[in-house]
Motif scaffolding. Structure first.
Motif, PDB file in Angstrom:
ATOM      1  N   CYS A 299      10.445   8.911  -2.594  1.00  0.00           N
ATOM      2  CA  CYS A 299      10.419   8.622  -4.021  1.00  0.00           C
ATOM      3  C   CYS A 299      10.829   7.171  -4.227  1.00  0.00           C
ATOM      4  N   LEU A 300      10.406   6.564  -5.330  1.00  0.00           N
ATOM      5  CA  LEU A 300      10.720   5.159  -5.597  1.00  0.00           C
ATOM      6  C   LEU A 300      12.018   4.978  -6.378  1.00  0.00           C
ATOM      7  N   TRP A 301      12.769   6.039  -6.599  1.00  0.00           N
ATOM      8  CA  TRP A 301      14.085   5.921  -7.218  1.00  0.00           C
ATOM      9  C   TRP A 301      15.008   6.923  -6.548  1.00  0.00           C
TER      10      TRP A 301
ATOM     11  N   ARG B 233      11.287   0.655   7.240  1.00  0.00           N
ATOM     12  CA  ARG B 233      11.861  -0.609   6.730  1.00  0.00           C
ATOM     13  C   ARG B 233      12.108  -0.517   5.224  1.00  0.00           C
ATOM     14  N   LEU B 234      11.163   0.033   4.485  1.00  0.00           N
ATOM     15  CA  LEU B 234      11.326   0.179   3.038  1.00  0.00           C
ATOM     16  C   LEU B 234      12.443   1.162   2.695  1.00  0.00           C
ATOM     17  N   HIS B 235      12.661   2.119   3.573  1.00  0.00           N
ATOM     18  CA  HIS B 235      13.685   3.136   3.343  1.00  0.00           C
ATOM     19  C   HIS B 235      15.069   2.654   3.762  1.00  0.00           C
ATOM     20  N   ARG B 236      15.199   2.130   4.972  1.00  0.00           N
ATOM     21  CA  ARG B 236      16.510   1.800   5.525  1.00  0.00           C
ATOM     22  C   ARG B 236      16.993   0.395   5.163  1.00  0.00           C
ATOM     23  N   GLU B 237      16.062  -0.569   5.108  1.00  0.00           N
ATOM     24  CA  GLU B 237      16.467  -1.958   4.917  1.00  0.00           C
ATOM     25  C   GLU B 237      16.268  -2.448   3.482  1.00  0.00           C
ATOM     26  N   ARG B 238      15.108  -2.152   2.914  1.00  0.00           N
ATOM     27  CA  ARG B 238      14.818  -2.674   1.584  1.00  0.00           C
ATOM     28  C   ARG B 238      15.330  -1.761   0.471  1.00  0.00           C
ATOM     29  N   HIS B 239      15.624  -0.518   0.801  1.00  0.00           N
ATOM     30  CA  HIS B 239      16.209   0.449  -0.144  1.00  0.00           C
ATOM     31  C   HIS B 239      15.369   0.612  -1.422  1.00  0.00           C
TER      32      HIS B 239
ATOM     33  N   ALA C  52       0.832  -1.209   0.000  1.00  0.00           N
ATOM     34  CA  ALA C  52       0.000   0.000   0.000  1.00  0.00           C
ATOM     35  C   ALA C  52       0.864   1.255   0.000  1.00  0.00           C
ATOM     36  N   ILE C  53       1.958   1.228   0.755  1.00  0.00           N
ATOM     37  CA  ILE C  53       2.864   2.382   0.803  1.00  0.00           C
ATOM     38  C   ILE C  53       3.516   2.601  -0.560  1.00  0.00           C
ATOM     39  N   LEU C  54       4.004   1.518  -1.185  1.00  0.00           N
ATOM     40  CA  LEU C  54       4.664   1.645  -2.478  1.00  0.00           C
ATOM     41  C   LEU C  54       3.700   2.182  -3.536  1.00  0.00           C
ATOM     42  N   LYS C  55       2.453   1.704  -3.524  1.00  0.00           N
ATOM     43  CA  LYS C  55       1.470   2.183  -4.492  1.00  0.00           C
ATOM     44  C   LYS C  55       1.121   3.646  -4.234  1.00  0.00           C
ATOM     45  N   THR C  56       1.011   4.018  -2.960  1.00  0.00           N
ATOM     46  CA  THR C  56       0.689   5.402  -2.617  1.00  0.00           C
ATOM     47  C   THR C  56       1.803   6.344  -3.064  1.00  0.00           C
ATOM     48  N   VAL C  57       3.031   5.993  -2.717  1.00  0.00           N
ATOM     49  CA  VAL C  57       4.173   6.825  -3.107  1.00  0.00           C
ATOM     50  C   VAL C  57       4.312   6.831  -4.629  1.00  0.00           C
ATOM     51  N   GLY C  58       4.095   5.671  -5.257  1.00  0.00           N
ATOM     52  CA  GLY C  58       4.220   5.585  -6.712  1.00  0.00           C
ATOM     53  C   GLY C  58       3.248   6.497  -7.438  1.00  0.00           C
ATOM     54  N   LEU C  59       1.989   6.514  -6.983  1.00  0.00           N
ATOM     55  CA  LEU C  59       0.995   7.359  -7.642  1.00  0.00           C
ATOM     56  C   LEU C  59       1.298   8.839  -7.414  1.00  0.00           C
ATOM     57  N   LEU C  60       1.759   9.182  -6.218  1.00  0.00           N
ATOM     58  CA  LEU C  60       2.123  10.577  -5.941  1.00  0.00           C
ATOM     59  C   LEU C  60       3.369  10.980  -6.731  1.00  0.00           C
TER      60      LEU C  60
END
Length: 633
Positions: free
Chosen positions: A478-480, A460-466, A418-426
Motif C-alpha cells: 500500500c502507498l500509505w 528498495r521502495l519498502h525498506r529504504e524509501r519508505h 511503474a511499481i508505484l503507479k501499479t500499486v496506486g491503481l490497485l
C-alpha cells in the motif's frame, strides 16, 4: 514485420466503433457483424424464448444493465430472431447461436422499436407503431388502423391518451393476426429510463400506469402474442426517488409486473469480447508475444485475478488475442470502468478511440514481443480521464494521496515509477480479487527477464524509501502506512446514524433568510418606504397562512417549499386562483427534493466531524473530512 506498429495488427470491426441504435440498425443486418454470443447472452435469449409458447405468460421483460453493457445490441438481435428474420443475420452469428428454443414455437412478430426520449410514452408508442406498420406493409396489403394513427398524431404537438394507445396496440395486433401479416407484436423500449424521467417530472402528462397496462396485456396475450421489453440503466425506483412515498410504491408495483434480466457479463466473457473487438491478426504477432501473453494469463489466473475458479484454459487461449494488453490489465480495466466509467461503453471507448494514454495512443509504437500495455500505463489514463471524479470521492479511495505521491516522488528509475503507479491503481480499486502482492507486482510490471530487478525495486521502495507499506499476505502493498480512522466505515456509520431524509423542507426551513425586503424602486420613484415580510411554509400550511392578515408590513411574500413536482403543480394552481389578499405575493420554488442528496452529504460529514474523536490524532483523515465538508457546505 520488424518495423510494423502495434496498431497495424488491429482489424477493428465496425460494430464496435459505435453504439447500437434500434430503428437505424434494424434495417442493416450487418450492424451485428462480429456480435459475440456469450454464455449469458444465450441464457437470456432462451429465457425470453419461453414466452413464445402459447400458454406462457412470460412476455413482459425489463433488461437492466450499466451503460454500454450490450443491452441495445441484444435487443437488436431479439428483434431479428422474433421477427423470423434470422436468415438475414451474418453467417458467423447464425453459426454461433443456438436457436433451439426460438424454433420450438416459431413466430413472426412485428417489431415496434422505440428509443426513449423525454416525451409522453403514449405518443412515442403510437408514432413507432405507425412507422412499423408503414415500413412492413406496402400499398397492396393495406391495414385499416394506420389512418387512425395518422389522425391522432396530426399536428405539431400530438396528444395521445393512454387508453387510446392501448387500444391502437390491441387493434393493430388483432388485425395483423387476422390478415396473416404477423403472429403478434414485439414492443421494445430502448432507453426506457428517459420515459420514466418524463413521467416523474410530469405526472400530469404521463401516468406510469401505462407501463403496467402494457405488462398485463403482454402476460395475458395468449394466442395473440404481445411482447413488451424495456431496457434500463438502473431500477425503476431510481427514477422515482423524488416522488412521494405513495407514488414510489406505485412505481415498485409497476416494476414488479416485468420479469428482470440483468446484464452483467462475467470477467472471462468480457475477456473474449475485448479480443473480438481488437480482432488482432495472428499472423502479425511479434515472435514470442503469444508465448509471453499465455504465460502471463496463466499466472494471473493462478493469483485469483480472474475469480476463485476461473476457466483457465479458455482464458489462456484468448490471451494472445488481447495483444498488446497485458493479461493483468484486463480485470483492472473492468473494475475501473464499472466503478468510475460506463462499463463496456467506456471500456470499448478506451480500446478503440484516440484518447490520451489510451490503447490506440500506445499502439503507435513498434510491435515487439515485450511491448505490452500494462497497469502503470492504465494509471496515466485513469488520472487523465477520471482524476476530477476520483478527487471528489477521495475519502473512499485515497486518490489525492496516491496521485500526489506518484507525481512528486523523486526518482529517475522507471521500474520504481511503474511499481508505484501499479500499486496506486490497485489501492484505488481496493478489490480483494486484485491484491498488490509482490508476485502480482512482478507479473504486472515487467517481463520474466526483469524479475530480479523488479523485486529489488520493490524492496528498495519498502525498506529504504519508505513509500511502500506491507499489509501482510492478504493485503499486499500500500502507498500509505495506516490511518487510525477508516473514513469509508465512518461515512457508512454516519449514513446509518443520520438516516435517509425524504423531506428537505423540515431541515432547511429554519435556516432560510426571512429579513424583510424593501421595495427599492418604489422608494426611488415615490419617496415612500414600503417593505414586505418574507415567510416560508409547507404546502399544507399554504392556504392558512396566505389567508392571514399582514400585521406589521405593507405586504408579504409567501414561499411554499415544494418537495416534488406534484407539490409545485398544486402550489401553482393555488396561487393562480388565490384572490383573498392582494398584498400577498406567492412565489413557487423548483422541487426541493433535488437537494436531498446534498443535504444528506452535509449532515453525514457533520456527524463524522462531531462523532469520531480519533480524527484529532489522524491528520490525513481530518484534512480529508474537512475537504469533504467544504465541498457540501
Amino acid at each position: 514485420m520488424a518495423d510494423s506498429k502495434i496498431a497495424d495488427l488491429f482489424n477493428i470491426q465496425r460494430r464496435f466503433l459505435r453504439s447500437a441504435h434500434l430503428e437505424r440498425d434494424f434495417r442493416d443486418p450487418s450492424a451485428l457483424e462480429g456480435y459475440v454470443v456469450t454464455t449469458q447472452i444465450q441464457q437470456h435469449l432462451d429465457r425470453i424464448a419461453t414466452g413464445l409458447d402459447k400458454k406462457s405468460g412470460q412476455r413482459a421483460w425489463r433488461i437492466t444493465g450499466d451503460y454500454g453493457s450490450g443491452k441495445s445490441s441484444f435487443a437488436l438481435l431479439l428483434a431479428h430472431l422474433l421477427a423470423g428474420r434470422d436468415s438475414d443475420l451474418p453467417s458467423q452469428l447464425r453459426k454461433s447461436i443456438d436457436l433451439t428454443k426460438v424454433r420450438e414455437n416459431r413466430t413472426r412478430l412485428l417489431p415496434v422499436l422505440i428509443t426513449g426520449s423525454r416525451e409522453p410514452l403514449a405518443v412515442a408508442i403510437t408514432r413507432s407503431l405507425l412507422k412499423a406498420l408503414e415500413d412492413a406493409f406496402d400499398g397492396r396489403s393495406r391495414l385499416n388502423i394506420p389512418e387512425d394513427l395518422r389522425a391522432v398524431l396530426a399536428g405539431p404537438k400530438p396528444q395521445v391518451a393512454d387508453d387510446a394507445a392501448i387500444g391502437f396496440i390491441l387493434e393493430a395486433n388483432s388485425e395483423l393476426i387476422a390478415k396473416d401479416k404477423a403472429d403478434g407484436l414485439l414492443i421494445i423500449l430502448d432507453e426506457l429510463g428517459k420515459f420514466l424521467e418524463f413521467a416523474a417530472l410530469h405526472p400530469d402528462r404521463q401516468d406510469i400506469f401505462l407501463l403496467q397496462q402494457l405488462a398485463e396485456l403482454s402476460t395475458r396475450s395468449s394466442r395473440e402474442p404481445l411482447f413488451t421489453i424495456g431496457l434500463l440503466h438502473q431500477g425503476f425506483s431510481a427514477y422515482a426517488d423524488q416522488l412521494s412515498q405513495s407514488a414510489q410504491k406505485e412505481w415498485e408495483k409497476v416494476a414488479g409486473r416485468f420479469e428482470e434480466l440483468l446484464f452483467d457479463q462475467p470477467l472471462d466473457q468480457i475477456t473474449h469480447l475485448v479480443g473480438s473487438a481488437l480482432n488482432t491478426s495472428e499472423k502479425l504477432y511479434p515472435p514470442g508475444a503469444e508465448t509471453r501473453a499465455k504465460s502471463a494469463m496463466r499466472c494471473a489466473a493462478g493469483l485469483g485475478w480472474f475469480g476463485v475458479a476461473p476457466p483457465t484454459t479458455s482464458l489462456v487461449s484468448a490471451a494472445a488475442s488481447l495483444y498488446p494488453l497485458h493479461p493483468t490489465t484486463i480485470p483492472v480495466l473492468v473494475k475501473l470502468f464499472s466503478r468510475f466509467g460506463q462499463n463496456e461503453r467506456s471500456l470499448f471507448s478506451f480500446l478503440l478511440s484516440n484518447e490520451p494514454f489510451g490503447l490506440q495512443a500506445f499502439a503507435q509504437q513498434e510491435a515487439r514481443s515485450d511491448t505490452f500495455y500494462r497497469i502503470h500505463h492504465l494509471y496515466d489514463y485513469a488520472a487523465a480521464s477520471f482524476g476530477h471524479r476520483l478527487s471528489v470521492q477521495s475519502y473512499r479511495n485515497h486518490w489525492n494521496h496516491i496521485d500526489s505521491l506518484v507525481r512528486s516522488f523523486p526518482t529517475q528509475n522507471e521500474a520504481e515509477i511503474a511499481i508505484l503507479k501499479t500499486v496506486g491503481l490497485l489501492n484505488l480499486l481496493n478489490s480483494p480479487d486484485l491484491v498488490p502482492s509482490e508476485e502480482a507486482i512482478v507479473l504486472a510490471v515487467g517481463a520474466a527477464a526483469a524479475e530480479d530487478t523488479t523485486r529489488a525495486a520493490i524492496e528498495r521502495l519498502h525498506r529504504e524509501r519508505h513509500v511502500l507499506y506491507s499489509r501482510g499476505k492478504q493485503g499486499g502493498y500500500c502507498l500509505w502506512s495506516h490511518t487510525s480512522v477508516n473514513l469509508d466505515a465512518a461515512y457508512e456509520a454516519a449514513a446509518r446514524a443520520v438516516g435517509h431524509h425524504r423531506k428537505v423542507t423540515a431541515h432547511i426551513k429554519d435556516n432560510l433568510d426571512t429579513r424583510p425586503l424593501v421595495a427599492r424602486r418604489h422608494y426611488i420613484q415615490t419617496g415612500n418606504l414600503r417593505h414586505f415580510d418574507v415567510a416560508y411554509c409547507t404546502l399544507a400550511e399554504l392556504d392558512k397562512i396566505a389567508s392571514e392578515p399582514v400585521p406589521s408590513a405593507d405586504g408579504r411574500i409567501l414561499i411554499p417549499l415544494c418537495e416534488t413536482q406534484e407539490e409545485v403543480n398544486l402550489a401553482t394552481s393555488f396561487a393562480r386562483e388565490f384572490k383573498g389578499r392582494p398584498e400577498t405575493l406567492i412565489g413557487i420554488t423548483e422541487p426541493l427534493a433535488s437537494f436531498a442528496g446534498l443535504l444528506q452529504e452535509l449532515e453525514r460529514w457533520t456527524w463524522v466531524q462531531k462523532s469520531i474523536p480519533e480524527l484529532k490524532d489522524d491528520r490525513y483523515a481530518a484534512e480529508e473530512v474537512a475537504r469533504q465538508f467544504s465541498l457540501t457546505a
